[in-house]
Design a protein around this motif. Structure first.
Motif, short mmCIF file in Angstrom:
data_model
loop_
_atom_site.label_atom_id
_atom_site.label_comp_id
_atom_site.label_asym_id
_atom_site.label_seq_id
_atom_site.Cartn_x
_atom_site.Cartn_y
_atom_site.Cartn_z
N ASP A 1 -3.51 2.49 -3.05
CA ASP A 1 -2.86 2.32 -1.75
C ASP A 1 -3.89 2.27 -0.63
O ASP A 1 -3.79 1.45 0.29
N GLY B 1 0.81 -1.22 0.00
CA GLY B 1 0.00 0.00 0.00
C GLY B 1 0.84 1.26 0.00
O GLY B 1 0.41 2.29 0.51
N THR B 2 2.03 1.19 -0.59
CA THR B 2 2.91 2.37 -0.66
C THR B 2 3.30 2.68 -2.11
O THR B 2 4.34 3.30 -2.35
#
Length: 124
Positions: free
Chosen positions: A85, A71-72
């Motif tokens: 993300d 999620g980055t």
């Protein structure tokens, strides 16, 4: 290459050219199409070779996919990656969940995962 009559020949056991040896016992050969062929005495070392060869060819892709899973991805792509993300951070398992899944794997699977992680780290 895919639609020509000239197909890639297959030969099991053939060791073309000179091997790269990232650690003792692991040999990575490349055929004439640059496809890696990995030889190692134990499962963990085979997966080490796989991770090493993939990092050599696709390190940026490995990092991008890792970021997507964590999620980055927006850190890499900018504002356009924020919705993905947010979704990933909302629906993904926690780090503790992933650790529990890993802890319950059979030893061969743990060796494969750890070897695959060690390969790119050695290449970097």
């Amino acid at each position: 290459m895919y639609w020509n009559v000239d197909a890639k020949p297959g030969a099991l056991g053939a060791k073309p050219g000179t091997a790269v040896t990232p650690k003792p016992g692991v040999e990575i050969y490349r055929d004439s199409y640059a496809v890696p062929i990995i030889y190692a005495p134990v499962l963990r070392d085979v997966w080490f070779g796989v991770g090493y060869a993939i990092a050599e060819d696709r390190l940026f892709l490995m990092d991008a996919v890792r970021r997507m899973g964590a999620g980055t991805f927006a850190e890499l792509t900018g504002c356009g990656g924020v919705p993905g993300d947010l979704q990933q951070r909302t629906v993904a398992y926690t780090d503790d969940d992933y650790q529990m899944f890993f802890d319950h794997l059979p030893q061969d699977a743990k060796d494969a995962v750890q070897g695959y992680l060690d390969g790119p780290n050695a290449w970097r």
